[in-house]
Write an enzyme that holds these catalytic residues in place. Structure first.
Site, PDB file in Angstrom:
ATOM      1  CG  ASP A 101      -2.050  -0.937   1.184  1.00 43.93           C
ATOM      2  OD1 ASP A 101      -2.634  -1.221   2.242  1.00 43.93           O
ATOM      3  OD2 ASP A 101      -2.360  -1.412   0.091  1.00 43.93           O
ATOM      4  CD  GLU A 111      -7.094   2.977   1.891  1.00 39.54           C
ATOM      5  OE1 GLU A 111      -6.870   2.558   0.743  1.00 39.54           O
ATOM      6  OE2 GLU A 111      -7.639   2.283   2.776  1.00 39.54           O
ATOM      7  CG  ASP A 123      -7.883   2.606  -2.652  1.00 41.36           C
ATOM      8  OD1 ASP A 123      -6.873   2.118  -2.106  1.00 41.36           O
ATOM      9  OD2 ASP A 123      -9.051   2.326  -2.326  1.00 41.36           O
ATOM     10  CB  ILE A 169      -3.632  -1.855  -2.545  1.00 42.04           C
ATOM     11  CG1 ILE A 169      -2.206  -2.007  -3.070  1.00 42.04           C
ATOM     12  CG2 ILE A 169      -4.366  -3.204  -2.662  1.00 42.04           C
ATOM     13  CD1 ILE A 169      -1.437  -3.155  -2.446  1.00 42.04           C
ATOM     14  CG  ASP A 170     -10.486  -0.298  -4.080  1.00 46.00           C
ATOM     15  OD1 ASP A 170     -10.791  -0.162  -2.878  1.00 46.00           O
ATOM     16  OD2 ASP A 170     -11.320  -0.488  -4.981  1.00 46.00           O
ATOM     17  CB  THR A 209      -6.638  -4.324   1.689  1.00 42.74           C
ATOM     18  OG1 THR A 209      -6.521  -2.946   1.374  1.00 42.74           O
ATOM     19  CG2 THR A 209      -5.454  -4.770   2.495  1.00 42.74           C
ATOM     20  CG  ASP A 214     -12.774   2.857  -1.150  1.00 38.81           C
ATOM     21  OD1 ASP A 214     -11.805   2.197  -1.560  1.00 38.81           O
ATOM     22  OD2 ASP A 214     -13.018   3.035   0.063  1.00 38.81           O
TER      23      ASP A 214
HETATM   24  N1  LIG Z   1     -17.393  -1.789   6.604  1.00 38.72           N
HETATM   25  C1  LIG Z   1     -17.200  -1.396   5.368  1.00 38.72           C
HETATM   26  N2  LIG Z   1     -18.233  -1.115   4.579  1.00 38.72           N
HETATM   27  C2  LIG Z   1     -18.054  -0.734   3.297  1.00 38.72           C
HETATM   28  N3  LIG Z   1     -16.829  -0.602   2.724  1.00 38.72           N
HETATM   29  C3  LIG Z   1     -15.755  -0.870   3.474  1.00 38.72           C
HETATM   30  C4  LIG Z   1     -15.881  -1.285   4.828  1.00 38.72           C
HETATM   31  N4  LIG Z   1     -14.634  -1.479   5.316  1.00 38.72           N
HETATM   32  C5  LIG Z   1     -13.786  -1.190   4.310  1.00 38.72           C
HETATM   33  N5  LIG Z   1     -14.463  -0.817   3.211  1.00 38.72           N
HETATM   34  C6  LIG Z   1     -13.947  -0.360   1.936  1.00 38.72           C
HETATM   35  O1  LIG Z   1     -14.155  -1.331   0.931  1.00 38.72           O
HETATM   36  C7  LIG Z   1     -13.056  -1.242   0.051  1.00 38.72           C
HETATM   37  C8  LIG Z   1     -12.953  -2.489  -0.768  1.00 38.72           C
HETATM   38  O2  LIG Z   1     -14.061  -2.535  -1.576  1.00 38.72           O
HETATM   39  P1  LIG Z   1     -14.735  -3.900  -2.008  1.00 38.72           P
HETATM   40  O3  LIG Z   1     -15.605  -4.338  -0.895  1.00 38.72           O
HETATM   41  O4  LIG Z   1     -15.515  -3.479  -3.211  1.00 38.72           O
HETATM   42  O5  LIG Z   1     -13.630  -4.833  -2.310  1.00 38.72           O
HETATM   43  C9  LIG Z   1     -11.907  -1.003   0.954  1.00 38.72           C
HETATM   44  O6  LIG Z   1     -10.866  -0.391   0.257  1.00 38.72           O
HETATM   45  P2  LIG Z   1      -9.335  -0.770   0.638  1.00 38.72           P
HETATM   46  O7  LIG Z   1      -9.162  -2.208   0.318  1.00 38.72           O
HETATM   47  O8  LIG Z   1      -8.617   0.158  -0.270  1.00 38.72           O
HETATM   48  O9  LIG Z   1      -9.137  -0.421   2.077  1.00 38.72           O
HETATM   49  C10 LIG Z   1     -12.477  -0.081   2.038  1.00 38.72           C
HETATM   50  O10 LIG Z   1     -12.279   1.280   1.765  1.00 38.72           O
HETATM   51 MG   LIG Z   2     -10.236   1.133  -1.274  1.00 35.53          MG
HETATM   52 MG   LIG Z   3      -6.710   0.878  -0.314  1.00 31.53          MG
HETATM   53 MG   LIG Z   4      -7.555   0.275   3.177  1.00 24.55          MG
END
Ligand SMILES: Nc1ncnc2c1ncn2[C@@H]1O[C@H](COP(=O)(O)O)[C@@H](OP(=O)(O)O)[C@H]1O
Ligand SMILES: [Mg+2]
Ligand SMILES: [Mg+2]
Ligand SMILES: [Mg+2]
Length: 394
Positions: A92, A117, A180, A182-183, A185, A330
């Protein structure tokens, strides 16, 4: 309903799988070419942001290389099955540092504001020293192997500064990059989908977006894919100029368009892999009400927006649990990638997403994405389902 979990196949892209040659590779694509005159002709604004888009593509591609390297090491060492998050943290931070470095290097004359982020505070304390050293090494190794920056060598201090460029609050005035690094994670840890998502805001409006999806198959994910499928997609979009996809290795881009289906029975829908991120039950209720027959396709990250922009599926539903506030990084890049491909992105009340309010999106309940034909009936199904849910919780 049976559930379709999308896994990246092969899970660890071998470098040879990422190489496609010339136009031949595109006979491999099931991606549809632009077929509907939904978007107006390119506006004058499509003439601008040219160098910004080129810089964003370079930055996301270099960062994707770093992430691929870390993900391979992660999977080979099997650390992903433990709860040790440090390799992800390294990726990240490293990705954020690289994107920040490349943008500054490519656009030296512009004032630079980045909403991102990660921040460096954990790396500035004694216990973060070793992690910082690893990030700096990773960043320098990636630069040394890159086409354009092999002469660059960053110090620890340069890396910290590059990461902290991301502290901007964004807003409705001027230009702000939104990143972002790494979106997805959790997908990254599992060896599944993730994305490097970079967008540019100008006066509060998203004007360009780039999504690097290192594990996304180049062919449609709705086909049965095999371990021979090539993976690694770079989606990019500029306001008024459409959306394109190219292999991450740099072969020529192809214009893409969202699915043209008007019939919900033919539509499949995407949602988060993680149930903690989106209410799967609610999505199922909405999809059923709409008449969708296919099971949900669950994918991590903004790879969902990319896949939807080329018509792999027609609907994306995201309903976070109560109290969660969506962040702009995001959705910014994914949003323009879908809109420029002819799609529509709104909150559950049908309002377009507003990226001008700072680091968070102020939303009515959830995010829904589809094509223009399906949006009215989808919106109706969403409203009815939310109303029913409200009544049943009384
Ligand atoms: N409780 C929650 N409800 C909704 N989104 C959340 C969450 N916790 C984390 N996320 C977000 O969901 C993203 C991932 O999206 P997806 O669910 O579509 O894979 C995460 O990005 P990161 O991985 O960059 O932190 C984070 O920002
Ligand atoms: Mg993200
Ligand atoms: Mg991220
Ligand atoms: Mg994150």
């Amino acid at each position: 309903m049976a559930i379709n979990y999308l896994r990246a196949v092969p899970k660890i892209p071998h470098p040879s799988n990422l190489k496609l040659t010339g136009l031949h590779s595109f006979s491999f694509f099931k991606t549809r070419r632009v077929s509907l005159p939904i978007r107006a002709a390119a506006t004058s604004s499509s003439m601008s942001y040219e160098k910004e888009l080129a810089a964003a593509k370079k930055a996301a591609s270099v960062a994707a290389r770093l992430c691929q390297k870390v993900q391979q090491a992660l999977l080979q060492s099997d650390v992903h099955s433990k709860s040790d998050k440090s390799p992800v943290t390294v990726a990240d931070y490293g990705s954020q540092a690289l994107v920040s470095f490349v943008l500054e290097r490519e656009l030296p004359t512009e004032s630079f504001s980045l909403v991102a982020e990660e921040d460096s505070s954990d790396l500035r304390i004694d216990s973060g020293r070793e992690t910082l050293e690893r990030i700096t090494k990773l960043v320098n190794d990636t630069l040394a192997n890159s086409d354009y920056y092999s002469d660059s060598n960053l110090t620890n201090e340069d890396v910290l500064r590059a990461i902290d460029n991301g502290k901007s609050e964004g807003g409705s005035c001027g230009r702000h990059w939104v990143l972002d690094p790494i979106d997805g994670t959790k997908g990254f840890l599992r060896g599944d989908q993730y994305a490097i998502a970079l967008a540019l805001l100008d006066e509060g409006r998203v004007v360009l977006g780039v999504l690097a999806c290192p594990n996304l198959p180049l062919t449609s994910i709705s086909n049965q894919h095999s371990s021979h499928d090539k993976v690694g997609c770079l989606f990019f979009a500029k306001v008024g100029a459409g959306t394109y996809m190219q292999p991450l290795d740099g072969s020529s881009p192809l214009k893409v368009h969202v699915s043209a289906t008007e019939n919900p029975e033919d539509a499949s829908f995407f949602e988060s892999y993680e149930a903690a991120h989106s209410m799967h039950d609610l999505s199922s209720t909405i999809a059923k009400k709409l008449g969708v027959k296919a099971p949900p396709v669950r994918i991590d990250s903004q790879a969902k927006y990319g896949a939807l922009s080329r018509g792999d599926g027609a609907i994306y539903l995201r309903f976070p649990h109560k109290g969660y506030r969506e962040k702009i990084w995001d959705h910014a890049a994914g949003c323009i990638v879908v809109i420029e491909a002819g799609g529509v992105v709104t909150d559950a009340a049908g309002n377009p997403l507003d990226f001008s309010k700072g680091r968070y999106l102020d939303l009515e309940t959830g995010i829904i994405v589809t094509n223009q034909k399906l949006m009215p009936s989808l919106l109706k199904a969403v409203k009815e389902s939310l109303e029913e849910e409200k009544v049943s919780s009384l």
